[in-house]
Design a protein around this motif. Structure first.
Motif, mmCIF file in Angstrom:
data_model
loop_
_atom_site.group_PDB
_atom_site.id
_atom_site.type_symbol
_atom_site.label_atom_id
_atom_site.label_comp_id
_atom_site.label_asym_id
_atom_site.label_seq_id
_atom_site.Cartn_x
_atom_site.Cartn_y
_atom_site.Cartn_z
ATOM 1 N N ASP A 88 0.706 -1.187 -0.027
ATOM 2 C CA ASP A 88 -0.100 0.046 0.089
ATOM 3 C C ASP A 88 0.934 1.321 0.094
ATOM 4 O OD1 ASP A 88 -2.031 -1.931 0.097
ATOM 5 O OD2 ASP A 88 -2.653 -1.516 2.196
ATOM 6 N N ALA A 89 1.952 1.178 0.687
ATOM 7 C CA ALA A 89 2.940 2.249 0.592
ATOM 8 C C ALA A 89 3.382 2.778 -0.714
ATOM 9 C CB ALA A 89 4.014 2.241 1.899
ATOM 10 N N GLY A 90 3.615 1.675 -1.497
ATOM 11 C CA GLY A 90 4.047 2.091 -2.828
ATOM 12 C C GLY A 90 3.099 2.768 -3.709
ATOM 13 N N VAL A 91 1.875 2.307 -3.343
ATOM 14 C CA VAL A 91 0.721 3.108 -4.339
ATOM 15 C C VAL A 91 0.810 4.584 -3.816
ATOM 16 C CG1 VAL A 91 -1.864 2.859 -4.869
ATOM 17 C CG2 VAL A 91 -0.477 0.665 -4.248
ATOM 18 N N ASP A 92 0.959 4.610 -2.507
ATOM 19 C CA ASP A 92 0.928 6.024 -2.093
ATOM 20 C C ASP A 92 2.257 6.757 -2.576
ATOM 21 O OD1 ASP A 92 -1.342 5.735 -0.452
ATOM 22 O OD2 ASP A 92 -0.426 4.852 1.353
ATOM 23 N N PHE B 23 -9.680 1.567 -11.243
ATOM 24 C CA PHE B 23 -9.561 1.766 -9.936
ATOM 25 C C PHE B 23 -8.867 2.941 -9.447
ATOM 26 C CE2 PHE B 23 -8.091 -2.897 -9.267
ATOM 27 C CZ PHE B 23 -8.928 -3.273 -8.546
ATOM 28 N N THR B 24 -9.449 3.526 -8.281
ATOM 29 C CA THR B 24 -9.061 4.718 -7.589
ATOM 30 C C THR B 24 -7.877 4.181 -7.005
ATOM 31 O OG1 THR B 24 -10.554 4.706 -5.752
ATOM 32 C CG2 THR B 24 -11.166 5.873 -7.722
ATOM 33 N N LYS B 25 -7.254 4.942 -6.171
ATOM 34 C CA LYS B 25 -5.897 4.570 -5.395
ATOM 35 C C LYS B 25 -6.756 3.808 -4.098
ATOM 36 C CE LYS B 25 -3.559 7.148 -2.773
ATOM 37 N NZ LYS B 25 -2.435 8.452 -2.481
ATOM 38 N N ALA B 26 -7.733 4.457 -3.746
ATOM 39 C CA ALA B 26 -8.370 3.941 -2.281
ATOM 40 C C ALA B 26 -9.093 2.468 -2.639
ATOM 41 C CB ALA B 26 -9.228 4.763 -2.148
ATOM 42 N N GLU B 27 -9.776 2.215 -4.009
ATOM 43 C CA GLU B 27 -10.100 1.000 -4.243
ATOM 44 C C GLU B 27 -9.337 0.213 -4.500
ATOM 45 O OE1 GLU B 27 -14.031 2.693 -6.654
ATOM 46 O OE2 GLU B 27 -12.135 2.479 -7.748
ATOM 47 N N PHE B 28 -8.226 0.543 -5.072
ATOM 48 C CA PHE B 28 -6.996 -0.485 -5.497
ATOM 49 C C PHE B 28 -6.198 -0.991 -4.052
ATOM 50 C CE2 PHE B 28 -2.549 -1.284 -6.698
ATOM 51 C CZ PHE B 28 -2.791 -2.652 -7.383
ATOM 52 N N ILE B 29 -6.076 0.076 -3.054
ATOM 53 C CA ILE B 29 -5.550 -0.577 -1.831
ATOM 54 C C ILE B 29 -6.594 -1.478 -1.287
ATOM 55 C CG2 ILE B 29 -5.076 0.457 0.626
ATOM 56 C CD1 ILE B 29 -3.519 2.652 -0.909
ATOM 57 N N ASP B 30 -7.897 -1.041 -1.125
ATOM 58 C CA ASP B 30 -8.944 -1.893 -0.685
ATOM 59 C C ASP B 30 -8.995 -3.176 -1.115
ATOM 60 O OD1 ASP B 30 -9.524 0.041 1.280
ATOM 61 O OD2 ASP B 30 -11.318 0.918 0.194
ATOM 62 N N SER B 31 -8.773 -3.475 -2.598
ATOM 63 C CA SER B 31 -8.748 -4.576 -3.033
ATOM 64 C C SER B 31 -7.778 -5.650 -2.623
ATOM 65 C CB SER B 31 -8.565 -4.382 -4.554
ATOM 66 O OG SER B 31 -7.409 -4.337 -4.899
ATOM 67 N N ASP B 32 -6.749 -5.310 -1.967
ATOM 68 C CA ASP B 32 -5.729 -5.961 -1.549
ATOM 69 C C ASP B 32 -4.729 -6.413 -2.675
ATOM 70 O OD1 ASP B 32 -3.999 -6.827 0.658
ATOM 71 O OD2 ASP B 32 -4.907 -9.156 0.410
#
Length: 135
Positions: free
Chosen positions: A29-33, A85-94
């Protein structure tokens, strides 16, 4: 006058960039951020779909090539799940959590050989390539 880098030197640099991108993917998740949703997908894609990698003629070892292509399949599967995907949706998807362990394994594999020089051709990291006649 600046000389153009050889194809080998370009391949060495691409391998080094892939290693840097693996560090981002390994951070889940930090990588996506760090790079955002578009960066997360596009950074890797910019380097991995090269004819030399797909043909097995890059600076990657066979094992490195295999794991890099495995990560590319993960990213393609994630993208097919939801191309918008939004960033939040992508992170929530695992998906970042699913990709992270393979990226960490790939990073460890790359480190076994080390990184290539950015300035001189090497047959292996730390081993300058022999100069052949006519070069």
């Amino acid at each position: 006058m600046i000389d153009e880098p050889s194809e080998r030197l370009i391949e060495q640099r691409i391998r080094n960039r892939l290693f840097e991108i693996l560090e981002i993917l390994a951070d889940c998740d930090a990588g996506v951020d760090i790079v955002g949703i578009k960066g997360y997908f596009n950074l890797f894609e910019d380097f991995v779909h090269r004819p030399s990698i797909e043909a097995g003629s890059s600076a990657l070892s066979k094992e490195e090539r295999d794991i890099v292509l495995e990560i590319a399949e993960f990213l393609e599967a994630a993208s097919e799940t939801n191309p918008d995907f939004t960033k939040a949706e992508f992170i929530d998807s695992d998906w970042p959590g699913k990709i992270g362990p393979t990226a960490r394994a790939a990073r460890a594999l790359f480190l076994r050989r080390g990184l290539f020089s950015e300035k001189i051709e090497e047959s292996e990291p730390g081993q300058p390539a022999a100069i052949t006649a006519g070069r």
